[in-house]
Design a protein around this motif. Structure first.
Motif, short mmCIF file in Angstrom:
data_model
loop_
_atom_site.label_atom_id
_atom_site.label_comp_id
_atom_site.label_asym_id
_atom_site.label_seq_id
_atom_site.Cartn_x
_atom_site.Cartn_y
_atom_site.Cartn_z
N ILE A 281 46.70 27.60 34.41
CA ILE A 281 45.70 28.65 34.60
C ILE A 281 45.33 28.75 36.07
N ILE A 282 45.32 29.97 36.61
CA ILE A 282 44.84 30.22 37.97
C ILE A 282 43.78 31.31 37.90
N PRO A 283 42.55 31.02 38.30
CA PRO A 283 41.51 32.07 38.30
C PRO A 283 41.78 33.10 39.38
N PHE A 284 41.50 34.36 39.07
CA PHE A 284 41.60 35.42 40.06
C PHE A 284 40.37 35.41 40.97
N ASP B 155 32.79 39.61 44.51
CA ASP B 155 32.35 38.62 45.49
C ASP B 155 33.56 38.08 46.24
N PRO B 156 34.02 38.80 47.26
CA PRO B 156 35.21 38.39 48.00
C PRO B 156 34.97 37.32 49.06
N LEU C 42 51.58 34.75 44.45
CA LEU C 42 51.85 35.22 43.10
C LEU C 42 50.92 36.40 42.88
N ALA C 43 51.45 37.55 42.46
CA ALA C 43 50.63 38.75 42.39
C ALA C 43 50.99 39.60 41.18
N VAL C 44 50.01 40.36 40.72
CA VAL C 44 50.22 41.29 39.60
C VAL C 44 51.03 42.49 40.11
N PRO D 117 45.67 45.06 44.90
CA PRO D 117 44.28 44.67 45.15
C PRO D 117 44.16 43.17 45.43
N PHE D 118 43.21 42.80 46.28
CA PHE D 118 43.06 41.39 46.67
C PHE D 118 42.79 40.50 45.47
N HIS D 119 42.10 41.04 44.43
CA HIS D 119 41.74 40.21 43.28
C HIS D 119 42.90 40.05 42.29
#
Length: 272
Positions: free
Chosen positions: A190-193, A198-199, A212-214, A259-261
């Protein structure tokens, strides 16, 4: 992804590059004005600061111009393809993952969050920022699998007895039954986005970083390289090149805005 969608992404990238160039040019002009109003002997004293700053600005301007040239070349090719036929869609070499994830579109949806103290205590301390209801990146394949598959899932429970998360895949594909798949996964899967609202604690990946990105328009995550990281703010999009993301008629890999998230560090030992 259709040529139109990719061309639209590159159009946004060009707008971003031009905005960055305008900022750099404004800074260069300010330095020029300062030097033009300064006597030669005084200007020589700036060697250790102002001249170095000016050189750095010109290097940034050159990098931005070269990046714009590459993206513009790709964009022109895409426009030619669109003009030839509005129905033409180029063959693209896709990463070998389940087709259902290519069709997923809910990765942008902001999950409902239940922020009760009881729920927060059910999460292991090392991942205390994960709240039940959060969307996270999850590896749903085992260590013995030849390729890892990472997808966007929603956390629905943490079992302290087994030290595993229970997550749900909200995007069943056309080739599956109509129910949503559930998984029980260890924290290592599991990796939290980053929190989109709140960046402040969001990592800033430099150009060339592996992440790793969507993949845009899907709920699947793939390995990518940061192509351009000169973002004005932490909540600005990244410009990424995904592995094996090839399009006929284009030189190199297309650059996609993410997107950054939806961008996280690349896990050690990742293979796809």
């Amino acid at each position: 992804m259709a040529v139109y969608d990719t061309a639209n992404e590159n159009l946004k990238v060009l707008d971003l590059l031009r905005s960055e160039q305008e900022v750099i040019l404004q800074k260069i002009n300010k330095v020029h004005q300062k030097l033009s109003r300064t006597a030669l002997e005084t200007a020589k004293k700036y060697e250790d600061n102002l001249w170095i700053k000016l050189r750095s600005l010109y290097v940034n301007a050159k990098e931005l111009a070269e990046c714009e040239q590459r993206v513009s070349k790709t964009f022109i090719t895409q426009l030619d393809a669109l003009l030839q036929s509005a129905q033409t869609v180029p063959n693209r070499k896709k990463p070998e993952v389940s087709e259902k994830k290519r069709k997923g579109i809910k990765a942008d949806a902001e999950p409902a969050k239940v922020a009760s103290p009881t729920v927060s205590l059910q999460i292991p301390p090392e991942q205390a920022n994960i709240i039940i209801g959060d969307q996270v990146a999850a590896r749903v394949t085992t260590d013995n699998d030849d390729k890892f598959e990472w997808i966007v899932v929603k956390v629905i429970h943490y079992d302290r007895d087994t030290a595993k998360y229970e997550v749900i895949d909200e995007e069943p594909g056309d080739d599956e039954e109509s129910y949503q798949r559930k998984f029980k996964l260890p924290p290592s899967h599991i990796i939290p986005f980053p929190k989109r609202t709140d960046p402040s604690n969001t990592p800033n990946f430099a150009t060339g970083s592996q992440v790793l990105a969507v993949y845009p328009g899907t709920t699947a995550l793939y390995k990518a390289i940061v192509s351009f990281s000169h973002r004005k703010k932490k909540f600005d999009d990244y410009l990424l090149e995904f592995d094996d993301d090839e399009e006929d008629g284009l030189d190199g890999l297309p650059k996609r805005s993410v997107p950054f998230h939806h961008v996280v560090p690349l896990p050690e030992g990742h293979h796809q």
